[in-house]
Design an enzyme around this catalytic site. Structure first.
Site, PDB file in Angstrom:
ATOM      1  N   GLU A 129      -5.714  -6.456  -1.721  1.00 58.95           N
ATOM      2  CA  GLU A 129      -6.584  -5.397  -1.179  1.00 58.95           C
ATOM      3  C   GLU A 129      -7.378  -4.721  -2.304  1.00 58.95           C
ATOM      4  O   GLU A 129      -7.856  -3.599  -2.127  1.00 58.95           O
ATOM      5  CB  GLU A 129      -5.767  -4.342  -0.408  1.00 58.95           C
ATOM      6  CG  GLU A 129      -4.950  -4.878   0.768  1.00 58.95           C
ATOM      7  CD  GLU A 129      -5.763  -5.151   2.026  1.00 58.95           C
ATOM      8  OE1 GLU A 129      -7.005  -5.048   1.971  1.00 58.95           O
ATOM      9  OE2 GLU A 129      -5.148  -5.493   3.046  1.00 58.95           O
ATOM     10  N   HIS A 131      -1.794   1.805   0.223  1.00 58.13           N
ATOM     11  CA  HIS A 131      -1.771   1.134   1.525  1.00 58.13           C
ATOM     12  C   HIS A 131      -0.331   0.774   1.836  1.00 58.13           C
ATOM     13  O   HIS A 131       0.358   0.191   0.994  1.00 58.13           O
ATOM     14  CB  HIS A 131      -2.657  -0.123   1.507  1.00 58.13           C
ATOM     15  CG  HIS A 131      -2.367  -1.041   2.648  1.00 58.13           C
ATOM     16  ND1 HIS A 131      -2.439  -0.621   3.959  1.00 58.13           N
ATOM     17  CD2 HIS A 131      -1.943  -2.329   2.699  1.00 58.13           C
ATOM     18  CE1 HIS A 131      -2.094  -1.619   4.749  1.00 58.13           C
ATOM     19  NE2 HIS A 131      -1.784  -2.663   4.008  1.00 58.13           N
ATOM     20  N   HIS A 179       2.769   0.214   5.416  1.00 61.49           N
ATOM     21  CA  HIS A 179       2.962  -0.161   6.820  1.00 61.49           C
ATOM     22  C   HIS A 179       4.010   0.761   7.478  1.00 61.49           C
ATOM     23  O   HIS A 179       5.106   0.306   7.806  1.00 61.49           O
ATOM     24  CB  HIS A 179       3.449  -1.622   6.913  1.00 61.49           C
ATOM     25  CG  HIS A 179       2.544  -2.648   6.302  1.00 61.49           C
ATOM     26  ND1 HIS A 179       2.966  -3.932   5.959  1.00 61.49           N
ATOM     27  CD2 HIS A 179       1.239  -2.607   5.964  1.00 61.49           C
ATOM     28  CE1 HIS A 179       1.958  -4.620   5.446  1.00 61.49           C
ATOM     29  NE2 HIS A 179       0.898  -3.845   5.419  1.00 61.49           N
ATOM     30  N   HIS A 211      -1.866  -2.510  11.861  1.00 56.76           N
ATOM     31  CA  HIS A 211      -1.596  -3.003  10.503  1.00 56.76           C
ATOM     32  C   HIS A 211      -0.906  -1.961   9.616  1.00 56.76           C
ATOM     33  O   HIS A 211       0.197  -2.193   9.145  1.00 56.76           O
ATOM     34  CB  HIS A 211      -2.913  -3.510   9.883  1.00 56.76           C
ATOM     35  CG  HIS A 211      -2.772  -4.013   8.481  1.00 56.76           C
ATOM     36  ND1 HIS A 211      -3.758  -4.723   7.822  1.00 56.76           N
ATOM     37  CD2 HIS A 211      -1.764  -3.914   7.584  1.00 56.76           C
ATOM     38  CE1 HIS A 211      -3.344  -5.041   6.606  1.00 56.76           C
ATOM     39  NE2 HIS A 211      -2.140  -4.558   6.435  1.00 56.76           N
TER      40      HIS A 211
HETATM   41  O1  2HA Z   1      -0.546  -6.621   0.156  1.00 57.86           O
HETATM   42  O2  2HA Z   1      -0.190  -5.253   2.958  1.00 57.86           O
HETATM   43  O3  2HA Z   1      -2.652  -5.761   3.745  1.00 57.86           O
HETATM   44  C1  2HA Z   1      -0.083  -6.944   1.370  1.00 57.86           C
HETATM   45  C2  2HA Z   1      -0.759  -6.162   2.409  1.00 57.86           C
HETATM   46  C3  2HA Z   1      -2.128  -6.551   2.764  1.00 57.86           C
HETATM   47 ZN    ZN Z   2      -1.030  -4.445   4.721  1.00 60.40          ZN
END
Ligand code: 2HA
Ligand code: ZN
Length: 269
Positions: free
Chosen positions: A118, A141, A143, A214
């Site tokens: 990313e 980023h 999840h 995501h």
């Molecule tokens: O790096 O989460 O969106 C792994 C991720 C990509």
């Molecule tokens: Zn991701």
């Protein structure tokens, strides 16, 4: 030998990345290689670091980042695990510098660990912030389970619907994430389109963006603060879920109560 040896302030900044990586794993937000962290370290670069040779040939960022020419970042490595980064940040990430052309970067230390998939979205955001004269220290980023679950319902993808609900679950959420949660519709992970949509949504006035089905993308002055914003938002999602699990729709703070909060704390929205 590590570039962090005898560089206490740089080591402290990388240690805070490792600490956050550990939290992401413990929370269940970072399965396998999920998630990315990019932290600006330019202010900690010394003359000796500047003269270090690159490890390998220059590489393409994948997008133009002219305002980052000459800037330095620590980036999680592509395919690397947060739980490994928590123990060994310099084996699972690298320090890079953006070249003067604003199109390429070099890996400087400790090893030739290729940065996150990313990277375009992370650096595009750092670039835009630098252009506006509000350089951001860190992009994250991850999840987070309950926030991603919310993004599976049209109801919560409506503009500001999730923000309003999350703010109304507990006063702290509005106080500590006062710009709320923007939403980006589903797009291919790691794509430049996703990077651009993230940037556009941040510019509408959010600090955290929900990527449909995501994850989230957060920006702040440092990595701990970026983590805190996601943590308070996800805490609100957990309270919502707990109430639903008890069999009722939570009432939420009233609009008047939230207005009162905004006035008392001088919040932007
Ligand atoms: O790096 O989460 O969106 C792994 C991720 C990509
Ligand atoms: Zn991701």
């Amino acid at each position: 030998m590590s570039i962090l040896d005898s560089r206490a302030t740089l080591k402290a900044r990388i240690d805070s990345v490792a600490e956050v990586a550990g939290y992401l794993w413990q929370k269940g937000w970072a399965e396998r290689n999920g998630g990315n962290i990019t932290v600006n370290v330019t202010d900690l670069v010394d003359g000796q670091m500047r003269s270090l040779p690159a490890l390998g040939a220059p590489k393409r960022v994948g997008t133009a980042v002219p305002h980052l020419a000459g800037q330095w970042f620590y980036c999680k490595g592509t395919g690397k695990r947060m739980r490994d980064l928590a123990r060994a940040p310099m084996d699972n990430g690298a320090i890079i510098r953006v070249l003067e052309d604003g199109l390429q970067y070099e890996i400087v230390a400790d090893r030739e660990v290729l940065p996150t998939s990313e990277l375009p979205s992370h650096l595009l955001v750092h670039d835009r912030m630098a252009a506006k004269g509000t350089p951001c220290g860190a992009t994250l980023h991850t999840h987070p389970i309950e926030l991603v679950a919310l993004s599976h319902s049209r109801r919560w993808l409506e503009k500001d619907a999730a923000s309003r609900m999350l703010w109304s679950m507990i006063p702290e959420t509005k106080a500590f994430c006062p710009r709320g949660l923007g939403v980006v519709p589903y797009m291919l992970p790691s794509s430049v389109d996703l990077a651009q949509a993230t940037l556009d949504t941040l510019e509408e006035g959010y600090d955290v963006v929900l990527w449909e089905k995501h994850g989230v993308f957060a920006v702040d002055t440092d990595i701990m603060s970026a983590f805190d914003q996601v943590d308070v938002l996800n805490k609100s999602a957990l309270i919502y879920l707990a109430a639903k699990g008890m069999g009722f729709e939570p009432e939420g703070m009233s609009d008047a109560q939230m207005k009162e909060m905004s006035a008392a704390f001088g919040l932007p929205k």
